[in-house]
Write a protein that holds these residues in place. Structure first.
Motif, PDB file in Angstrom:
ATOM      1  N   TYR A  32       0.824  -1.196   0.000  1.00  0.00           N
ATOM      2  CA  TYR A  32       0.000   0.000   0.000  1.00  0.00           C
ATOM      3  C   TYR A  32       0.860   1.247   0.000  1.00  0.00           C
ATOM      4  CZ  TYR A  32      -3.746  -3.196   1.209  1.00  0.00           C
ATOM      5  OH  TYR A  32      -4.652  -4.214   1.201  1.00  0.00           O
ATOM      6  N   GLU A  33       0.348   2.285  -0.587  1.00  0.00           N
ATOM      7  CA  GLU A  33       1.050   3.557  -0.666  1.00  0.00           C
ATOM      8  C   GLU A  33       0.889   4.318   0.656  1.00  0.00           C
ATOM      9  OE1 GLU A  33       0.718   7.632  -3.270  1.00  0.00           O
ATOM     10  OE2 GLU A  33      -0.042   5.776  -4.121  1.00  0.00           O
ATOM     11  N   VAL A  34       1.961   4.931   1.110  1.00  0.00           N
ATOM     12  CA  VAL A  34       1.912   5.742   2.322  1.00  0.00           C
ATOM     13  C   VAL A  34       1.117   7.005   2.033  1.00  0.00           C
ATOM     14  CG1 VAL A  34       3.275   6.999   4.039  1.00  0.00           C
ATOM     15  CG2 VAL A  34       4.169   4.872   3.069  1.00  0.00           C
ATOM     16  N   LYS A  35       0.238   7.374   2.981  1.00  0.00           N
ATOM     17  CA  LYS A  35      -0.570   8.576   2.815  1.00  0.00           C
ATOM     18  C   LYS A  35      -0.562   9.372   4.117  1.00  0.00           C
ATOM     19  CE  LYS A  35      -5.022  10.228   1.329  1.00  0.00           C
ATOM     20  NZ  LYS A  35      -6.302   9.925   0.750  1.00  0.00           N
ATOM     21  N   ALA A  36      -0.333  10.682   4.016  1.00  0.00           N
ATOM     22  CA  ALA A  36      -0.335  11.574   5.177  1.00  0.00           C
ATOM     23  C   ALA A  36      -1.732  12.151   5.354  1.00  0.00           C
ATOM     24  CB  ALA A  36       0.680  12.699   4.980  1.00  0.00           C
ATOM     25  N   LEU A  37      -2.366  11.804   6.466  1.00  0.00           N
ATOM     26  CA  LEU A  37      -3.702  12.315   6.762  1.00  0.00           C
ATOM     27  C   LEU A  37      -3.577  13.422   7.802  1.00  0.00           C
ATOM     28  CD1 LEU A  37      -5.467   8.856   7.193  1.00  0.00           C
ATOM     29  CD2 LEU A  37      -5.393  10.287   5.146  1.00  0.00           C
ATOM     30  N   VAL A  38      -4.029  14.628   7.481  1.00  0.00           N
ATOM     31  CA  VAL A  38      -3.978  15.737   8.432  1.00  0.00           C
ATOM     32  C   VAL A  38      -5.020  15.476   9.513  1.00  0.00           C
ATOM     33  CG1 VAL A  38      -4.332  18.216   8.749  1.00  0.00           C
ATOM     34  CG2 VAL A  38      -3.158  17.381   6.706  1.00  0.00           C
ATOM     35  N   LEU A  39      -4.580  15.555  10.770  1.00  0.00           N
ATOM     36  CA  LEU A  39      -5.487  15.327  11.895  1.00  0.00           C
ATOM     37  C   LEU A  39      -6.244  16.614  12.214  1.00  0.00           C
ATOM     38  CD1 LEU A  39      -3.195  13.199  14.220  1.00  0.00           C
ATOM     39  CD2 LEU A  39      -4.951  12.412  12.636  1.00  0.00           C
ATOM     40  N   SER A  40      -7.526  16.611  11.945  1.00  0.00           N
ATOM     41  CA  SER A  40      -8.326  17.824  12.138  1.00  0.00           C
ATOM     42  C   SER A  40      -8.572  18.138  13.607  1.00  0.00           C
ATOM     43  CB  SER A  40      -9.657  17.693  11.396  1.00  0.00           C
ATOM     44  OG  SER A  40     -10.362  16.574  11.885  1.00  0.00           O
ATOM     45  N   ASP A  41      -8.475  17.138  14.486  1.00  0.00           N
ATOM     46  CA  ASP A  41      -8.724  17.373  15.903  1.00  0.00           C
ATOM     47  C   ASP A  41      -7.447  17.609  16.708  1.00  0.00           C
ATOM     48  OD1 ASP A  41      -7.869  14.781  15.549  1.00  0.00           O
ATOM     49  OD2 ASP A  41      -9.212  13.924  17.038  1.00  0.00           O
ATOM     50  N   ALA A  42      -6.302  17.714  16.041  1.00  0.00           N
ATOM     51  CA  ALA A  42      -5.034  17.973  16.727  1.00  0.00           C
ATOM     52  C   ALA A  42      -4.915  19.448  17.088  1.00  0.00           C
ATOM     53  CB  ALA A  42      -3.868  17.572  15.821  1.00  0.00           C
ATOM     54  N   PRO A  43      -4.103  19.767  18.092  1.00  0.00           N
ATOM     55  CA  PRO A  43      -3.900  21.182  18.427  1.00  0.00           C
ATOM     56  C   PRO A  43      -3.312  21.956  17.248  1.00  0.00           C
ATOM     57  CG  PRO A  43      -2.979  19.773  20.127  1.00  0.00           C
ATOM     58  CD  PRO A  43      -3.353  18.891  18.974  1.00  0.00           C
ATOM     59  N   VAL A  44      -3.703  23.216  17.163  1.00  0.00           N
ATOM     60  CA  VAL A  44      -3.188  24.099  16.124  1.00  0.00           C
ATOM     61  C   VAL A  44      -2.088  24.937  16.750  1.00  0.00           C
ATOM     62  CG1 VAL A  44      -3.808  25.976  14.545  1.00  0.00           C
ATOM     63  CG2 VAL A  44      -5.441  24.145  15.010  1.00  0.00           C
ATOM     64  N   PHE A  45      -1.015  25.157  16.005  1.00  0.00           N
ATOM     65  CA  PHE A  45       0.097  25.942  16.535  1.00  0.00           C
ATOM     66  C   PHE A  45       0.518  26.994  15.527  1.00  0.00           C
ATOM     67  CE2 PHE A  45       1.550  21.925  14.791  1.00  0.00           C
ATOM     68  CZ  PHE A  45       2.511  22.310  13.870  1.00  0.00           C
ATOM     69  N   PRO A  46       1.087  28.104  16.024  1.00  0.00           N
ATOM     70  CA  PRO A  46       1.514  29.176  15.119  1.00  0.00           C
ATOM     71  C   PRO A  46       2.758  28.778  14.339  1.00  0.00           C
ATOM     72  CG  PRO A  46       2.109  29.697  17.368  1.00  0.00           C
ATOM     73  CD  PRO A  46       1.320  28.430  17.423  1.00  0.00           C
ATOM     74  N   THR A  47       3.023  29.474  13.283  1.00  0.00           N
ATOM     75  CA  THR A  47       4.178  29.144  12.434  1.00  0.00           C
ATOM     76  C   THR A  47       5.492  29.274  13.188  1.00  0.00           C
ATOM     77  OG1 THR A  47       4.280  31.404  11.617  1.00  0.00           O
ATOM     78  CG2 THR A  47       3.006  29.829  10.324  1.00  0.00           C
ATOM     79  N   TRP A  48       5.548  30.087  14.232  1.00  0.00           N
ATOM     80  CA  TRP A  48       6.789  30.290  14.962  1.00  0.00           C
ATOM     81  C   TRP A  48       6.978  29.328  16.133  1.00  0.00           C
ATOM     82  CZ3 TRP A  48       4.816  31.419  19.644  1.00  0.00           C
ATOM     83  CH2 TRP A  48       3.597  32.086  19.690  1.00  0.00           C
ATOM     84  N   ALA A  49       6.081  28.369  16.322  1.00  0.00           N
ATOM     85  CA  ALA A  49       6.159  27.445  17.463  1.00  0.00           C
ATOM     86  C   ALA A  49       7.431  26.599  17.413  1.00  0.00           C
ATOM     87  CB  ALA A  49       4.937  26.545  17.481  1.00  0.00           C
ATOM     88  N   HIS A  50       8.063  26.473  18.581  1.00  0.00           N
ATOM     89  CA  HIS A  50       9.240  25.610  18.742  1.00  0.00           C
ATOM     90  C   HIS A  50       8.949  24.658  19.898  1.00  0.00           C
ATOM     91  CE1 HIS A  50      11.796  27.797  15.972  1.00  0.00           C
ATOM     92  NE2 HIS A  50      11.292  28.906  16.474  1.00  0.00           N
ATOM     93  N   PRO A  51       8.918  23.369  19.651  1.00  0.00           N
ATOM     94  CA  PRO A  51       8.516  22.426  20.686  1.00  0.00           C
ATOM     95  C   PRO A  51       9.585  22.183  21.755  1.00  0.00           C
ATOM     96  CG  PRO A  51       9.126  21.269  18.698  1.00  0.00           C
ATOM     97  CD  PRO A  51       9.185  22.728  18.375  1.00  0.00           C
TER      98      PRO A  51
END
Length: 140
Positions: A2-21
């Motif tokens: 099977y082909e690998v597919k990236a599914l965006v998790l709609s219920d995951a936390p949203v973070f700003p573009t400048w976020a550093h974990p």
């Protein structure tokens, strides 16, 4: 195969573009904390049953170099990697990819739990300590 597919998790936390974990590994669980869109507010997630964890220095401009970019990776998103070869040796595991501005985190673990989406704290480190299981937080 099977082909690998990236599914965006709609219920995951949203973070700003400048976020550093900020990251903490307890010996079996991986905690990741990152900024929310408001000052002194953080999101904390926990991957339980950690199997593999990789951080790649790929930015939002070099995301195309990630091995699964063609599977549909997007910048600044949480993805569940469907049919990932990294999970094949580990029954009941899943592969997640989180694409921050300056790095990409790949995690293979048993499960993902969102501990908090809006935790007020003076720093990422304090937010992590507040969110961890009591046995993980007690360091001798």
């Amino acid at each position: 195969m099977y082909e690998v597919k990236a599914l965006v998790l709609s219920d995951a936390p949203v973070f700003p573009t400048w976020a550093h974990p900020a990251v903490y590994y307890s010996g079996s669980d991986l905690y990741i904390c990152f900024e929310a869109h408001e000052d002194d507010v953080f999101s904390v997630i926990c991957f339980t049953g950690l199997i593999e964890y990789r951080v790649q220095p790929l930015t939002d401009e070099s995301i195309w170099k990630h091995q699964y970019f063609s599977a549909g990776l997007e910048s600044y998103k949480f993805h569940l990697m469907e049919n990932s070869p990294l999970t094949k040796p580990w029954p009941n595991s899943q592969h997640w990819t989180i694409t921050f501005k300056d790095e990409i985190h790949d995690v293979v673990a048993s499960s993902l739990t969102v501990i908090s989406r809006e935790l007020r704290a003076p720093s990422k480190e304090k937010a992590l300590l507040t969110s961890m299981k009591p046995e993980a937080a007690s360091v001798s």
